[in-house]
Motif scaffolding. Structure first.
Motif, PDB file in Angstrom:
ATOM      1  N   ILE A 414       0.855  -1.186   0.000  1.00  0.00           N
ATOM      2  CA  ILE A 414       0.000   0.000   0.000  1.00  0.00           C
ATOM      3  C   ILE A 414       0.892   1.237   0.000  1.00  0.00           C
ATOM      4  O   ILE A 414       1.811   1.345   0.822  1.00  0.00           O
ATOM      5  N   ILE A 415       0.637   2.146  -0.914  1.00  0.00           N
ATOM      6  CA  ILE A 415       1.405   3.389  -1.003  1.00  0.00           C
ATOM      7  C   ILE A 415       0.481   4.567  -0.714  1.00  0.00           C
ATOM      8  O   ILE A 415      -0.564   4.708  -1.353  1.00  0.00           O
ATOM      9  N   LYS A 416       0.858   5.386   0.229  1.00  0.00           N
ATOM     10  CA  LYS A 416       0.101   6.612   0.528  1.00  0.00           C
ATOM     11  C   LYS A 416       1.046   7.796   0.432  1.00  0.00           C
ATOM     12  O   LYS A 416       2.135   7.781   1.007  1.00  0.00           O
ATOM     13  N   SER A 417       0.625   8.813  -0.300  1.00  0.00           N
ATOM     14  CA  SER A 417       1.497   9.972  -0.490  1.00  0.00           C
ATOM     15  C   SER A 417       0.672  11.193  -0.851  1.00  0.00           C
ATOM     16  O   SER A 417      -0.415  11.083  -1.434  1.00  0.00           O
ATOM     17  N   ASN A 418       1.210  12.340  -0.486  1.00  0.00           N
ATOM     18  CA  ASN A 418       0.618  13.616  -0.861  1.00  0.00           C
ATOM     19  C   ASN A 418       1.742  14.557  -1.265  1.00  0.00           C
ATOM     20  O   ASN A 418       2.831  14.551  -0.663  1.00  0.00           O
ATOM     21  N   LEU A 419       1.491  15.359  -2.287  1.00  0.00           N
ATOM     22  CA  LEU A 419       2.501  16.306  -2.728  1.00  0.00           C
ATOM     23  C   LEU A 419       2.887  17.257  -1.596  1.00  0.00           C
ATOM     24  O   LEU A 419       2.039  17.866  -0.962  1.00  0.00           O
ATOM     25  N   GLY A 420       4.206  17.301  -1.321  1.00  0.00           N
ATOM     26  CA  GLY A 420       4.724  18.218  -0.327  1.00  0.00           C
ATOM     27  C   GLY A 420       4.731  17.712   1.096  1.00  0.00           C
ATOM     28  O   GLY A 420       5.261  18.375   1.988  1.00  0.00           O
ATOM     29  N   SER A 421       4.152  16.515   1.353  1.00  0.00           N
ATOM     30  CA  SER A 421       4.092  16.038   2.747  1.00  0.00           C
ATOM     31  C   SER A 421       4.633  14.624   2.927  1.00  0.00           C
ATOM     32  O   SER A 421       4.404  14.010   3.963  1.00  0.00           O
ATOM     33  N   GLY A 422       5.344  14.090   1.948  1.00  0.00           N
ATOM     34  CA  GLY A 422       6.000  12.809   2.135  1.00  0.00           C
ATOM     35  C   GLY A 422       5.200  11.613   1.647  1.00  0.00           C
ATOM     36  O   GLY A 422       4.066  11.728   1.177  1.00  0.00           O
ATOM     37  N   THR A 423       5.828  10.445   1.798  1.00  0.00           N
ATOM     38  CA  THR A 423       5.261   9.182   1.297  1.00  0.00           C
ATOM     39  C   THR A 423       5.413   8.099   2.344  1.00  0.00           C
ATOM     40  O   THR A 423       6.428   8.041   3.057  1.00  0.00           O
ATOM     41  N   THR A 424       4.406   7.245   2.441  1.00  0.00           N
ATOM     42  CA  THR A 424       4.465   6.081   3.324  1.00  0.00           C
ATOM     43  C   THR A 424       4.153   4.826   2.511  1.00  0.00           C
ATOM     44  O   THR A 424       3.100   4.751   1.868  1.00  0.00           O
ATOM     45  N   ALA A 425       5.087   3.892   2.516  1.00  0.00           N
ATOM     46  CA  ALA A 425       4.875   2.596   1.869  1.00  0.00           C
ATOM     47  C   ALA A 425       4.664   1.562   2.966  1.00  0.00           C
ATOM     48  O   ALA A 425       5.434   1.482   3.927  1.00  0.00           O
ATOM     49  N   MET A 426       3.609   0.755   2.834  1.00  0.00           N
ATOM     50  CA  MET A 426       3.283  -0.249   3.841  1.00  0.00           C
ATOM     51  C   MET A 426       3.190  -1.626   3.191  1.00  0.00           C
ATOM     52  O   MET A 426       2.553  -1.790   2.149  1.00  0.00           O
ATOM     53  N   ILE A 427       3.818  -2.606   3.825  1.00  0.00           N
ATOM     54  CA  ILE A 427       3.725  -4.006   3.400  1.00  0.00           C
ATOM     55  C   ILE A 427       2.987  -4.774   4.493  1.00  0.00           C
ATOM     56  O   ILE A 427       3.382  -4.745   5.657  1.00  0.00           O
ATOM     57  N   ILE A 428       1.921  -5.454   4.103  1.00  0.00           N
ATOM     58  CA  ILE A 428       1.133  -6.253   5.042  1.00  0.00           C
ATOM     59  C   ILE A 428       1.484  -7.720   4.840  1.00  0.00           C
ATOM     60  O   ILE A 428       1.395  -8.242   3.727  1.00  0.00           O
ATOM     61  N   ILE A 429       1.892  -8.390   5.910  1.00  0.00           N
ATOM     62  CA  ILE A 429       2.229  -9.818   5.886  1.00  0.00           C
ATOM     63  C   ILE A 429       1.209 -10.567   6.734  1.00  0.00           C
ATOM     64  O   ILE A 429       1.026 -10.239   7.915  1.00  0.00           O
ATOM     65  N   PRO A 430       0.523 -11.586   6.176  1.00  0.00           N
ATOM     66  CA  PRO A 430      -0.496 -12.324   6.946  1.00  0.00           C
ATOM     67  C   PRO A 430       0.081 -12.978   8.191  1.00  0.00           C
ATOM     68  O   PRO A 430       1.277 -13.291   8.265  1.00  0.00           O
TER      69      PRO A 430
END
Length: 442
Positions: A414-430
């Motif tokens: 899952i990638i969440k990002s907004n211009l000018g405020s950074g990015t968060t990449a998340m990996i979910i493992i069962p």
């Protein structure tokens, strides 16, 4: 018991050889099923029908030499089989071609017409059961041709012509080995059928058909094997592309240049960086060929080595915080480093003052989560929050992450990002990929 003449000896020998070749063809096709399952049932049916065809000829010869009560019946059935089975083989071949054509996405509308032609071809054989129009035996057991014998040979040539037309018409859609092998399969039987119209002492059709089946099966399986090898080579090329992405030349150059500078300024630190760089390369070269999940703790060591090398380049501009609350789970190898590389290159690389990357792990009710968050420039993820940058480049590293996560069912990126405020990449493992549940690994 009748005596066997020279022609019968020759024909019996040809039939026995054909029978053995048919068995070899069947074995080749069965072995080839492991390479390509699609269409193998048609080829198996074709080879089995050809084997029965050769057996019919052997039975006809042996029954003609016997004086047993059932010998004449067996001889008639075997002879009838020699006429009917080639038509069945032609039908199977056409169905196999139709199957191959449909694999290309094209519709086949003429299959019912082929069934209709086959049905009309069977009419003379039904009549033969009640009235000998194709062949007959006299009181001494001598074989004679009937008035419809030549007609049946012409019908056989007509069927072959239909097959040849279909192959020519769909030559651009069919695979090369299919086109060549089936074309070769038609040549020898046609020549044998023409010869049999004028000369019937030696039955060449049995041998011609069997040799054609053998050549067809061998050519197909060799072609499939070569395609399999080519596929493996392409996969190796893809792995090489991924490796080149994860070990970019400029990264290697910058790392070595930084180590070279440290050798002059701080030899002790240069030695430590050389060890880290060696460990980094060793793991990357080893894991690039594997997708088997590994303990997160081992992957974390690899990440720390990578970050240490990058901090050697960027200095204080690259700040990294670890918030590791759990390492008690498995991850596919080389899925985290590309995400960190993206944060450094695309997130922090666009800021003169550098920035912060936070690497964290945690456990929740459904499993484990890995986060790589930066305070960089960010970007527009588009609808659904999927990372699909519209920059015209092929993102092999990100595709590698997604492909490797497929090795763990129900895992997510899952990638969440907004211009000018950074990015968060998340990996979910069962949750089942916790270390204590090793038996649940694929």
């Amino acid at each position: 018991m009748q005596f066997i003449d020279n022609y019968q000896i020759i024909n019996l020998g040809l039939a026995i050889c054909s029978c053995m070749i048919s068995i070899v063809s069947y074995i080749i096709i069965r072995l080839g099923r492991e390479i390509e399952e699609y269409g193998a049932n048609y080829l198996v049916s074709y080879a089995v029908t050809n084997f029965i065809f050769t057996m019919c000829y052997i039975i006809e010869i042996l029954a003609g030499l016997s004086s047993m009560p059932m010998a004449n019946f067996a001889r008639n059935v075997a002879n009838m089989g020699q006429f009917i089975l080639p038509h069945i083989m032609g039908l199977v071949m056409v169905l196999y071609i139709a199957f191959k054509i449909e694999l290309t996405g094209r519709k086949v509308y003429w299959r019912n017409r082929i069934y209709l032609i086959f049905f009309f071809n069977m009419i003379p054989f039904v009549i033969q059961l009640f009235h000998p129009i194709i062949y007959w035996y006299d009181e001494t057991g001598v074989y004679h041709r009937g008035g419809f014998f030549v007609y049946e040979e012409i019908i056989g040539i007509f069927v072959v012509s239909i097959i040849a037309y279909i192959l020519h018409h769909y030559s651009h859609e069919l695979e090369r080995e299919v086109l060549v092998s089936l074309s070769l399969n038609l040549v020898a039987p046609v020549i044998a059928m023409f010869i049999s119209i004028y000369y019937d002492q030696i039955q060449l059709l049995v041998l011609a058909t069997t040799v054609s089946v053998f050549i067809m099966s061998l050519y197909l399986e060799v072609g499939q094997m070569l395609r399999y090898i080519e596929g493996e080579r392409e996969m190796a090329d893809l792995n090489s592309r991924v490796l080149n992405t994860q070990l970019r030349p400029h990264f290697l150059y910058n790392a070595l240049s930084s180590i070279s500078q440290l050798c002059k300024q701080n030899p002790q630190q240069a030695s430590e960086m050389t060890d880290r760089f060696s460990e980094f390369l060793s793991k990357n070269m080893r894991d690039i060929q594997s997708s088997q999940p590994v303990p997160f703790a081992k992957e974390l060591e690899y990440i720390e080595n990578y970050i240490a090398i990058e901090q050697m380049r960027f200095g204080e501009d690259l700040r990294v915080v670890y918030d590791i609350k759990t390492t008690d789970f498995y991850v596919p190898p080389l899925v985290i480093q590309p995400l960190i590389e993206n944060s450094i290159k695309h997130g922090l690389g666009g800021r003169e003052e550098g920035g912060l990357i936070v690497i964290s792990t945690d456990t929740f009710e459904g499993g484990h989560i890995i986060k790589i968050a930066d305070d960089g420039v960010g970007f527009d993820t588009g609808e659904g929050g999927n990372f699909v940058p519209d920059d015209g480049r092929v993102h092999v590293g990100m595709e590698s992450v997604r492909n490797r996560l497929k090795e763990i069912p129900h895992s997510k990126l899952i990638i969440k990002s907004n211009l000018g405020s950074g990015t968060t990449a998340m990996i979910i493992i069962p949750l089942q990929y916790t270390l204590k549940n090793k038996q649940n690994l694929k």
